[in-house]
Structures are given as structure tokens and as C-alpha cells.
Design an enzyme around this catalytic site. Structure first.
Site, short mmCIF file in Angstrom:
data_model
loop_
_atom_site.label_atom_id
_atom_site.label_comp_id
_atom_site.label_asym_id
_atom_site.label_seq_id
_atom_site.Cartn_x
_atom_site.Cartn_y
_atom_site.Cartn_z
N ASP A 1 -10.36 -5.20 -4.13
CA ASP A 1 -9.65 -4.34 -3.17
C ASP A 1 -10.28 -2.95 -3.24
OD1 ASP A 1 -7.97 -2.78 -1.70
OD2 ASP A 1 -6.11 -3.55 -2.58
N SER B 1 0.83 -1.20 0.00
CA SER B 1 0.00 0.00 0.00
C SER B 1 0.87 1.25 0.00
CB SER B 1 -0.95 -0.06 1.21
OG SER B 1 -1.98 0.86 1.06
N HIS C 1 -7.49 -5.88 0.84
CA HIS C 1 -6.34 -5.01 0.65
C HIS C 1 -5.05 -5.61 1.21
CE1 HIS C 1 -4.32 -1.29 -0.20
NE2 HIS C 1 -4.06 -1.04 1.07
#
Lengths: 280, 502
Positions: free
Chosen positions: A231, A107, A259
Site C-alpha cells: 500500500d 484511510s 490501498h
């Protein structure tokens, strides 16, 4: 190559302490550095990093403000952009004298890796971007759909505030040192993904309002984009955007949903990283 | 059930599950809802078929979804449970239901998660109360910070004794703002119709503006001055749209947003400052108001310090020619002598008297004489070195201070002065042209070979040398030396030496 604290770096111990760096795995081999994303700490790699320990040194760390990092090192000016976090990654690589490391970032950790790789050519030789998003905000100017609006981020900040109300008061005895109640400190050690509320709010602002789309074109190392299914934070469109912008990158669609494939589907995630390592 | 409870109605477990005073959901480890109770559906207004088969996080507000995916879901896997997480459910029609969520992971014998049980409690009342509390605390913190900034500004501006000090204080305050990538202050130069960067180091690269910004330039700084209000550039896209000229410099300096703020004073806008930031900013009305107030304080301080400087200038300069008056010249000479004691460098002082000035005054009137003095003073200033001081000591007497000049350099400067004076001067509205010359007396003080001397002493020696130049036929310079008579101390061309009068 062996991973060891470099004596050339004046502030090696300070850097390793600041970012709560832990080194494990094989003494030799191509090193892997794992960077967590917003809301977590290095514990999220507990099922992925060991999969590489046999043949690689593995480096885990916490971004300053998260997990077991040194909260007193949190400088609002330094960490007002992701560049500050990227500078930390470079310092960690310097401190351990890493060369040609594979940086695995999740991320916002992936974006930090994109920035760090450009600051430290030679140190970082490949990037694995797990559920990356260079910009979480939609951009009406060019039709980019990051998935969120400014109001959504304000909503996140309110959610954070709601969950951290009273947190400082609860944790104060721990920070002040309470020899009569050692279990408080123990509790802190065992608590995952805790952070100071003010830092969490600032990191959220920096993470979710940042726009690093233009930095993707500067990546010059072999790069793997790991895309999850369904996601809500980093959609497939965003993952494909990253893949297009990073020249020569590889795109792998995971079956894992959500995620955090490194938590929800660690075997699949590790296998995809291993396949990438074998060809770079 | 204990015997004492026999008259208590037997609980139907199915009914207990469906109508418990909290919502229940069962989900797969990936969050997909497989079972939900009636209470949850009642509270939210969802139909079962709208919930079953959807990921739980889909039922949350966007911000809650991010928090769930980045923090709650990983935490649940790492710890096996989460407790009392504050989230908001998004209900049909856009209604938000604040809830507290607790979840437990059920694993099979091998430890693999198979199921997540989630309990949901209505949190509406406490949530709104907490939200008020958070907002109030935040508002109080913000307002305290603003007051602190303005308080610091007021104190530092009040202490400042010059425009430069006000500018430095303002730059310091701006630099301390978190996320600031560089701030610079520009002052209006009416002569050049431009804003000119004020400060020692020139414009910092990150401040995205030139050292001189034309008043009509299409950039935020000039726009702020023209519009008398703050100009906010919150994003790179806004820069490209509103101020294309700064979009590229911003990108190069890794600046994503900036503010240009005019320094307004009673007499008009005196300048502007520009604060640049590393990332995009949604500037709040409170932030903009803080900048307006800060800029008003700074503008007033600059206007006041300029008036002070003007008064000081008037007190130290000759009103006719603008040259330093005797008091200022003497103090600069004393300062130069003090510096020379430290550095060992020579100090030259010259006394310059015009030859033929009385004739101009008598023949063409005092006003023509004044014209001549103004022109001569300008010429003297043009031919000396930039750091030299030209003073008018009275009548047609001028003095020049050349710190660091040795005898050769002093003589060189003196020749330039004589030449400048010798050129014809148009006076009385350019109707008459007159010509005068200069007699120049020079004294060079060499701290290495001379005893300490005062400005008054040096000026007396230079005066004596000037009289010698007059006696030798005018339009020339003479270096003070030892042959000038017994009433003065012995001197050499290298400087004042020994035998000062007791």
C-alpha cells in the site's frame, strides 16, 4: 437493538440528508457504520456492507462534500480539520440513536473514526481501521515516515486541479436544474466519487496535511487494524505504528494489495471484520 | 477490408499494437503491469523489464499515485472504466510526462475482473497550458481575496472612532479567516513594559497567550513586537523548538499553528495580534505580506485614534489635575440622570470646596497652590468608587458624581472625601506642609420621588448645601434639604421634590 431515526434529535432529518445516510440490513443486531476515505463515496462499500446485512444494521454515508451529500452544507471553517467530519459522525450516531456501533473507516475515514469514538463514548463501541494513516507526512523530528512530503501533497493538489478543470462548467446545468435534460441529473446520480473541485482540494489539504498521531493513544474501544500489502499510501510501518499506539488493538495483515482492500478484495476484508466482530 | 481499399497496405496487428500513436499497458486487476507497447517505452524512456511486474501506480508522480489509489483505482472497479484521467508519469532521470489515461476492465464470465487495458496519450502541451490557466486563476482568486480583506479593513478602520473600535474591527476581520481558531489583539502598555490584551472578553482560550504578556517574554507575541516583524509558528514542532513556552498551551487549545503580527505605526509598535489555526500551515509569502499590510493599517488606525482620544481628553479634562472639566462633568451628570429615569436608581452629586486654600495660595505662592490641587484631586479619585467621576469646576471647587448612591452611601463617600482632604499635604518641592479641609454639599436625586432635574439644577442645590456646610463651621458635609431658604425649591434628604421654580 433497532436502528431508527431518533425523535429526540431535533435535526435528525437534516443530519441524515446532509450526509446522505442510508440504513440497510437487519433491523436488530450490533450496527456497523461504514466511512469512506478521500476521493470516494459510500459506493466503495457495495461489496462489503451487504456481507453483514443478514445479522447487522448497516449504515452508509457520504462525508459532506462527497457523493450525494448536501454540498450547500459545506462550511469551510467546520471542515477545515478532521474534527468537523468527526462531529458529523457523532451527529449521525445521535440521529440514529446508535449504541455500541462498530465503526469501519477506510484511510482518512479511519482517522475520523478515531476522533469520533473519543467524542461519543457509548455510541461507537469498536473501531475497524482499514488502511489507516494518522499522518501522511514524514516527520524528520522523530523519524516517523508517513510516506509523503509537503511537495508530494502540492503535486496531488495540482493533479486534482488538472482533473477538475472545466468540471464546474460541465456540471452547472445539473445543479441549476435542467428539466429539458433529465439525463444530466441521472448521470450525476450514477456517477461515483464525484465532488466539487474546490471541496476536493480543501479535503485533500485537510486530509493529507493532518497529523493525528497523538489522538491514537486516546482510543479506548476494541480496535482492529487492517493492513494491506504494497500500500503506497499507508505502508506496513504506518499500520504497525497505529497498532502500537492504540492500546490493545489487533493487527491483521491482508493479502490484498493496494490501498482499497474493500474494493480489490471484499471477501477477505469482510472475513477479517467478521472474525473481529466474533471476539469483541 | 472493403474492395476500394485494396491498394492500402495490410496492417500488421502486432506492429499496430507496438507502434500505435498512444501507449498501451495491460495490467492485472491489482495494477501489476504484464504487457506494455513500444510507444509507451519510447515516450517514457523506461525499459520493458523495468515496467513489467511493477504496479502501474509506481510509474506515477507521488501526487498522482495518491490520486490513483484514492480515486482512479476504486472508480475503475466501480464503473468498469475510467476516461481521460490527467496524470504524470515519472520517467528515468526524474522527467515528468503529462498523460491522459483511459482504462477498461475485462471480466471473466462470472464478472470477476481478470485484466485491465490502459491507453496513455501524451498530454504535455495541453497540460502546461491548463496548468498555467489553473495557476493564473488561483493567483487571481488569492489576490482578489487579499484586496477584499484590506478593503474591508480600510473601510472599518476609517469608521472607527476609538482604539477599542479599531481593535474590535481587526478582531472581526481575523475571525473571518477560514480555519482561524481564535484571534486576539494586544496593545503595548509602556508603563508596565508589557502587552495587554485589548477587547471585552479577555483572551480567548484558543489564542494561547496571557492577558498580559511581558515585553521580554519568550513567546511569539512579544518576539513579534521586539523584532518588528511577523513571527510564524507553522507546526507544533516549530513551537517546541522556537517557543517552548507556548507548545503546551497550543496543544491544549488544539491549535497547531499561529501567527504573531506586530501593529506598526509611525511612532513605533503599538501592539500585536495573534491568529491561531487548528492545523499546521505553510504560510506563503503572500499571506505573510497580507498580514503585514493589515497590521500596518491597524497600527496607523490605532495611533490615529489614540491621538484623537488624547485631543478629546485634553478638551474634557482640567490640564492641571487631570480631573473632568465642567463640560465633561455636566455631561456625565446629565447622562447619569437620564440613566436614572430608566433604572429608577438614585443619583448623588457633591460640591466640594477647600477650606483654607486661599491662605496656601497667598502664603506659599500659586505654585504651592497648584501642588495642593493636584494632590487633592489624586486623593479624591482614590477614595471614590471606581465608576464615580471627580471633576474640577474651577479654583478650589471640585465636584463628585456618584451614580446609584443613596443618601446613606453618599454620606459615607463624603466622609471619606473629608478625611482624604484633611491629611497634611507637602507642597513646593516637599519643603512646606500645609493642611486644608473640605466643605461638602450633597444632593441626592431619587427619580422615584422627584420630578426630572438637570445637571445644572443639581449642581446649584449641591452648591447651596456646600455653603450651608461652610456656614456651619467647615470640614463637614451637608445634605441639601427644604430648609435652605425660599429662593430654592423645596428638597428633602431623599431628593429633590416638587415646587421647582417656573
Amino acid at each position: 437493538m433497532a436502528v431508527q431515526a431518533s425523535t429526540r434529535h431535533r435535526n435528525t432529518t437534516g443530519v441524515l440528508r446532509r450526509n446522505n445516510v442510508s440504513v440497510a440490513g437487519a433491523p436488530d443486531g450490533r450496527p456497523l457504520v461504514f466511512a469512506h476515505g478521500f476521493g470516494c463515496d459510500q459506493h466503495v462499500w457495495r461489496w462489503v456492507a451487504p456481507a453483514f446485512a443478514e445479522n447487522h444494521p448497516t449504515v452508509l454515508f457520504d462525508h459532506v462534500g462527497a457523493g450525494g451529500s448536501d454540498l450547500s452544507a459545506y462550511d469551510r471553517a467546520r471542515y477545515d480539520t478532521l474534527d468537523g467530519y468527526a462531529a458529523d459522525v457523532v451527529e449521525i450516531c445521535d440521529a440514529l440513536d446508535l449504541r455500541d456501533a462498530v465503526f469501519v473507516g477506510h484511510s482518512v475515514g479511519a482517522t475520523i473514526g478515531v476522533l469520533a469514538a473519543q467524542r461519543a463514548p457509548g455510541r461507537i463501541g469498536a473501531l475497524v481501521l482499514v488502511a489507516p494513516s494518522p499522518c501522511f507526512l514524514d516527520d524528520p523530528a522523530d523519524g516517523y515516515t508517513g510516506g509523503f512530503s509537503r511537495e508530494d501533497i502540492d503535486d496531488l493538489l495540482e493533479t486534482l486541479a488538472g482533473n477538475y478543470l472545466g468540471w464546474s462548467a460541465a456540471m452547472a446545468p445539473v445543479f441549476m436544474g435542467n428539466p429539458d435534460r433529465p439525463e444530466l441529473a441521472e448521470e450525476l446520480v450514477n456517477a461515483f466519487c464525484r465532488t466539487d473541485p474546490a471541496i476536493a482540494e480543501h479535503f485533500a489539504t485537510v486530509t493529507f496535511l493532518a497529523d493525528h498521531r497523538r489522538d491514537l493513544a486516546g482510543v479506548e474501544v476494541p480496535t482492529l487494524v487492517l493492513q494491506c500489502s504494497d500500500d503506497v499510501l499507508a505502508s506496513e510501518a504506518v499500520g504497525r505504528y497505529v497498532h502500537r499506539q492504540v492500546r490493545g488493538s489487533r493487527f491483521v495483515q491482508l493479502r490484498a494489495t493496494g490501498h482499497c482492500p474493500h474494493i480489490g478484495a471484499p471477501e477477505e476484508t469482510a472475513a477479517a471484520i467478521r472474525a473481529f466482530l466474533e471476539t469483541t | 477490408m472493403t474492395p476500394g481499399d485494396t491498394d492500402f497496405p495490410e496492417e500488421d496487428l502486432e506492429d499496430l499494437y507496438e507502434h500505435a500513436p498512444c501507449g498501451y499497458l495491460s495490467t492485472r486487476p491489482d495494477g501489476t503491469v504484464v504487457k506494455v507497447n513500444a510507444t509507451f517505452l519510447d515516450w517514457t524512456g523506461h525499459r520493458a523489464e523495468d515496467v513489467i511486474g511493477r504496479p502501474f501506480q509506481d510509474l506515477l508522480t507521488p501526487g498522482g499515485r495518491i490520486y490513483h489509489q484514492t480515486h482512479v483505482a476504486p472508480l475503475l472497479r466501480l464503473q468498469g472504466s475510467v476516461k481521460a484521467i490527467a496524470l504524470e508519469l515519472l520517467c528515468p532521470g526524474g522527467r515528468r510526462l503529462p498523460v491522459l489515461v483511459s482504462s477498461d476492465v475485462r471480466a471473466d464470465a462470472s464478472g470477476t475482473p481478470v485484466l485491465v487495458r490502459t491507453a496513455v496519450v501524451d498530454h504535455t502541451e495541453r497540460r502546461s497550458y491548463e496548468r498555467e490557466l489553473v495557476r493564473a486563476r488561483k493567483a487571481a482568486e488569492d489576490s482578489e481575496r487579499r484586496v477584499r480583506v484590506l478593503h474591508r479593513a480600510a473601510a472599518q478602520f476609517a469608521e472607527a472612532t476609538s482604539t477599542a473600535e479599531v481593535v474590535a474591527a481587526l478582531a472581526g476581520i481575523l475571525a473571518d479567516e477560514p480555519g482561524n481558531a481564535g484571534a486576539g489583539v494586544w496593545l503595548v502598555d509602556p508603563d508596565r513594559a508589557a502587552l495587554v490584551h485589548a477587547g471585552e472578553d479577555g483572551p480567548p482560550a484558543a489564542s494561547v497567550a496571557d492577558a498580559a504578556v511581558p515585553a521580554a517574554a519568550p513567546v511569539p507575541l512579544a518576539a513579534a513586537v521586539r523584532g518588528h516583524d511577523v513571527v510564524a509558528v507553522p507546526t507544533p514542532a516549530a513551537a517546541e523548538q522556537d517557543f517552548p513556552a507556548v507548545a503546551l498551551p497550543m496543544h491544549r487549545a488544539r491549535v497547531e499553528s499561529l501567527l504573531a503580527v506586530p501593529l506598526a505605526a509611525d511612532g513605533g509598535v503599538v501592539g500585536a495580534y495573534q491568529a491561531t489555526f487548528r492545523r499546521r500551515r505553510g504560510f506563503t509569502p503572500e499571506q505573510l505580506e497580507l498580514h503585514r499590510t493589515l497590521a500596518r493599517q491597524a497600527g496607523a488606525a490605532i495611533e490615529r485614534s489614540r491621538l484623537d482620544e488624547e485631543v478629546r481628553h485634553l478638551a474634557q479634562h482640567d490640564p492641571l489635575t487631570g480631573a473632568a472639566n465642567r463640560a465633561l462633568f455636566t455631561s456625565r451628570l446629565d447622562q447619569a440622570l437620564a440613566d436614572a429615569r430608566r433604572t429608577g436608581a438614585p443619583v448623588s452629586a457633591m460640591f466640594l470646596d477647600l477650606d483654607g486654600f486661599k491662605a496656601v495660595n497667598d502664603g506659599h505662592g500659586h505654585s504651592a497652590g497648584d501642588d495642593l490641587l493636584v494632590e487633592i484631586a489624586q486623593r479624591l479619585r482614590r477614595v471614590v468608587r471606581p465608576r464615580d467621576t471627580v471633576g474640577r469646576l474651577g479654583g478650589d471647587e471640585f465636584a463628585v458624581l456618584c451614580a446609584g448612591a443613596d443618601p446613606a452611601e453618599a454620606a459615607h463617600i463624603a466622609r471619606r472625601l473629608e478625611e482624604a482632604v484633611r491629611a497634611p499635604v507637602a507642597v513646593a518641592g516637599r519643603s512646606v506642609t500645609v493642611t486644608v479641609t473640605a466643605s461638602v454639599g450633597i444632593v441626592v436625586h431619587d427619580p422615584g420621588s422627584c420630578p426630572p432635574a438637570s445637571a445644572g439644577q443639581l449642581l446649584r442645590y449641591a452648591d447651596a448645601a456646600m455653603y450651608r456646610a461652610k456656614a456651619l463651621g467647615k470640614d463637614r458635609h451637608v445634605m441639601y434639604d427644604t430648609t435652605f431658604g425660599t429662593e430654592l425649591p423645596r428638597l428633602t434628604a431623599q431628593g429633590v421634590r416638587a415646587t421647582l421654580p417656573g
